[in-house]
Design a protein around this motif. Structure first.
Motif, PDB file in Angstrom:
ATOM      1  N   UNK A 168       0.863  -1.176   0.000  1.00  0.00           N
ATOM      2  CA  UNK A 168       0.000   0.000   0.000  1.00  0.00           C
ATOM      3  C   UNK A 168       0.897   1.223   0.000  1.00  0.00           C
ATOM      4  N   UNK A 169       0.829   1.973  -1.083  1.00  0.00           N
ATOM      5  CA  UNK A 169       1.706   3.133  -1.225  1.00  0.00           C
ATOM      6  C   UNK A 169       0.898   4.408  -1.049  1.00  0.00           C
ATOM      7  N   UNK A 199      -2.990 -11.828   3.579  1.00  0.00           N
ATOM      8  CA  UNK A 199      -1.851 -11.026   3.122  1.00  0.00           C
ATOM      9  C   UNK A 199      -1.020 -10.479   4.279  1.00  0.00           C
ATOM     10  N   UNK A 200       0.218 -10.189   3.948  1.00  0.00           N
ATOM     11  CA  UNK A 200       1.068  -9.360   4.795  1.00  0.00           C
ATOM     12  C   UNK A 200       1.282  -8.066   4.006  1.00  0.00           C
ATOM     13  N   UNK A 201       1.125  -6.935   4.669  1.00  0.00           N
ATOM     14  CA  UNK A 201       1.154  -5.652   3.965  1.00  0.00           C
ATOM     15  C   UNK A 201       2.496  -4.952   4.153  1.00  0.00           C
ATOM     16  N   UNK A 202       3.003  -4.350   3.092  1.00  0.00           N
ATOM     17  CA  UNK A 202       4.100  -3.387   3.263  1.00  0.00           C
ATOM     18  C   UNK A 202       3.546  -1.997   2.971  1.00  0.00           C
ATOM     19  N   UNK A 231       1.610  -5.853   9.129  1.00  0.00           N
ATOM     20  CA  UNK A 231       2.017  -4.787   8.229  1.00  0.00           C
ATOM     21  C   UNK A 231       3.459  -4.438   8.533  1.00  0.00           C
ATOM     22  N   UNK A 232       4.199  -3.990   7.520  1.00  0.00           N
ATOM     23  CA  UNK A 232       5.618  -3.692   7.723  1.00  0.00           C
ATOM     24  C   UNK A 232       5.989  -2.385   7.046  1.00  0.00           C
TER      25      UNK A 232
END
Lengths: 468, 196
Positions: A168-169, A199-202, A231-232
């Motif tokens: 997610x930008x 999901x794992x989010x960045x 999230x990361x």
């Protein structure tokens, strides 16, 4: 092969891959608290197996603790039993415990980062869904159930399927008065409460790069509210600077060595994600929720949307709200600033800066609950206590408090509470309580005005003009 | 863990979306230190008024409905990681939860307690909910070995996915700790070779 931040940390922790099945993931740090650990300790004992790596487990008491008179025995018998059992289990298995009365006690997701227990590139778990908070350091951190707490006790590993990746930008510049809490509430409102499941989010882009560690923790904390396990955010100078010098952070040459490794933990140019979303920072405004899941959020000046589904109607009925209605200006009698989402010193600095020289409205009960003993200490040493007290806010001792109402800190049935916590589920803050999630700034302004208030500069000017 | 292969049972339809674990078991009931007795407070605040009188409109208080299967709306089990939610459902006597979507942590917790989460399409969920709401005597057949769920004795059947490892665990009554304990050497070897 090009790798994402998630891939790099995950791959470094895989012990074995089971064909057609889950992977064995090694866990660096295991945080525990009183509510989700007793049955896991019992599991070890029933199987007669030892705790495998006790030095990688850290415990605190947070969910169930009173926020008044913490030096006295806990009044509620069941809460006391749970907290006592944590102490007994930690003694028996030789686990480090920051229990009630300890200078490091606090909400597990506030305490661990501030002590430098949380470090980039680690895998961390805790029997608590908001473990995603620690992802702010470029850590794979996620909540687990009690059976899994027992697994990690027994083997320092988890059997787990590799999640998919999402990025997610958010680029651009946030408007004044728009806080990290608003950014994550906006994202969840746009994507929905189950958009992240599996999901794992960045989180990427200049909005997150420019955020403080406290802000990044607020964002990663709420990843679970869109269903994502975690999230990361890629570690950078802000991260290294935050970790440096903390109680359990590496020192000297060891620290430099770590930083050299941590610097490699960035998503490679051209690495691919299973899903990508982009948002524009200028679109984001202070957010409030109107329903009974964190995805039901609107910008503070918007009106509640229309939706035909019975679940939506049930939710608005619980909240006593109607489609087409605006929340701005709504009378509010309860304000809670606390929880693992927003109880770090920065949150209280923001609230105090707004409150300074003002008083809370007469109708409002305003509760300040620091996330840890260290935050509580800083509130005093930085002079924030005087500001809050002069304004009529009540300052309590640290714990999860009114976020989930396991102790006496509950919101009465039918009352609205503007809360800096993470969940507006039915009954979350007490049976019948109606939660409106918001940032510490919106919460502070609501307490002062006794109604939901927008403090972004353009709105504040309008308000002043109307008073003249 | 109890073994699971096949189940034919009536079902309780609960067509509400986004049922979070705070609804399944509110936080104030998480103070126990064992796993038993949570069924009493399953869906507590929907099932009982604040004065503890049963809410006659809630499905668990409707004597016509019963069985070992719960059929719920989309995105079941979101929110808190509390395994107490899975314990409460299992303790109430349910063996299967059906929805068109499950939150990750809940799904894992359910599987670790011999409670089978069955994820089906939105359309088929509606078929099952309609059938059970209309006729409380409707029997649902869940076959784990075949990975199918349907209305007993009809062509209304749909397949479902499950991790093959988890399927093996449920059918044989194994759990993850049993497996991980056999891997201690590999885990210790991993710890030795780490360079960061």
């Amino acid at each position: 092969m090009k790798k994402t931040l998630f891939d790099k940390v995950w791959d470094a922790h895989v012990v074995e891959r089971i064909e057609n099945g889950p992977q064995i993931l090694y866990i660096d740090k295991h945080l525990i608290h009183e509510v989700t650990s007793p049955q896991a300790f019992a599991e070890l004992e029933s199987r007669n197996i030892p705790l495998f790596r006790k030095e990688q487990v850290v415990a605190t008491a947070d969910h169930n603790v009173p926020t008044e008179n913490q030096h006295l025995p806990i009044k509620d018998a069941l809460s006391r039993k749970q907290v006592d059992m944590l102490t007994a289990n930690c003694e028996k298995h030789d686990v480090t415990l920051y229990g009630l009365g300890h200078k490091y006690q606090g909400i597990v997701h506030v305490m661990a980062p501030e002590l430098g227990i949380t470090q980039p590139g680690m895998t961390m778990v805790c029997g608590d869904s908001h473990t995603s908070t620690h992802g702010a350091f470029g850590t794979i951190a996620f909540g687990i159930g009690t059976s899994q707490v027992a697994q990690v006790f027994a083997s320092q590993c988890l059997l787990i399927s590799r999640p998919k990746t999402m990025r997610i930008t958010v680029n651009g510049k946030l408007k004044d008065g728009v806080l990290p809490k608003d950014v994550i509430l906006y994202i969840i409102a746009q994507l929905g409460t189950n958009s992240g499941t599996g999901y794992f989010v960045e989180y990427a882009g200049d909005v997150f790069e420019n955020m403080s560690m406290e802000g990044r923790m607020t964002v990663c904390n709420m990843s679970i509210e869109m269903g994502a396990r975690g999230g990361m955010i890629a570690p950078d100078e802000t991260t290294f600077e935050y970790v440096k010098g903390r109680e359990f952070a590496p020192e000297g040459e060891e620290f430099e060595k770590k930083v050299a490794y941590w610097k490699t933990l960035k998503t490679d140019e051209g690495a691919s994600f299973d899903k990508e979303y982009h948002f524009n920072a200028e679109e984001i405004a202070p957010m409030v929720t109107y329903g009974t899941n964190p995805g039901m959020g609107i910008r503070i000046f918007d009106t509640i949307p229309f939706d035909e589904s019975p679940s939506f109607a049930k939710s608005l009925d619980y909240m006593g709200l109607k489609s087409g209605e605006q929340l701005l200006g709504k009378t509010i009698n309860y304000v809670f600033i606390g929880s693992c989402t927003n109880s770090r010193i920065e949150d209280f600095r923001i609230a105090a800066a707004y409150i300074k020289g003002k008083k809370k409205a007469d109708n409002v009960n305003a509760l300040i609950v620091p996330g840890s003993q260290q935050v509580a200490k800083a509130i005093v040493s930085e002079g924030l206590q005087e500001i809050f007290e002069a304004a009529g806010f009540e300052i309590r001792q640290s714990g999860c408090s009114a976020c989930l109402g396991m102790n006496d800190d509950k919101i009465p049935a039918g009352e609205y509470c503007v809360s800096t916590s993470n969940r507006n589920f039915e009954g979350r803050q007490g049976p019948g309580a109606r939660t409106i999630l918001a940032s510490p700034l919106v919460a502070a302004a609501t307490a002062v005005h006794g109604k939901i208030t927008d403090v972004t500069p353009q709105e504040a000017e309008k308000e002043e003009a109307s008073l003249m | 863990m109890e073994k699971f292969k096949k189940l034919n049972s009536r079902a309780i339809p609960l067509p509400i979306e986004n049922i979070d674990t705070d609804q399944i078991i509110p936080a104030r009931f998480l103070k126990a230190t064992n796993k038993e007795g949570f069924g009493e407070n399953l869906f507590r605040d929907w099932r009982y008024a604040y004065d503890d009188t049963p809410n006659p409109d809630f499905i668990l208080n409707d004597e016509r409905y019963g069985g070992k299967i719960l059929i719920a709306g989309n995105n079941f089990g979101c929110g808190s990681s509390r395994e107490h939610a899975a314990w409460a459902i299992a303790d109430y006597g349910l063996k299967v939860v059906v929805s068109s979507y499950f939150a990750d942590i809940f799904k894992g917790n359910a599987l670790n307690n011999g409670l089978l989460p069955v994820q089906i399409s939105e359309e088929f969920l509606k078929t099952l909910l309609d059938a059970c709401q209309k006729d409380p005597e409707t029997t649902i057949e869940v076959n784990l070995e075949e990975q199918t769920i349907g209305l007993e004795g009809t062509d209304h059947v749909e397949g479902f996915d499950i991790d093959p490892y988890k399927k093996m665990c449920l059918i044989n009554g194994y759990d993850d700790i049993d497996y991980l304990l056999t891997k201690k050497e590999a885990i210790a070897a991993y710890e030795q070779q780490r360079t960061f």
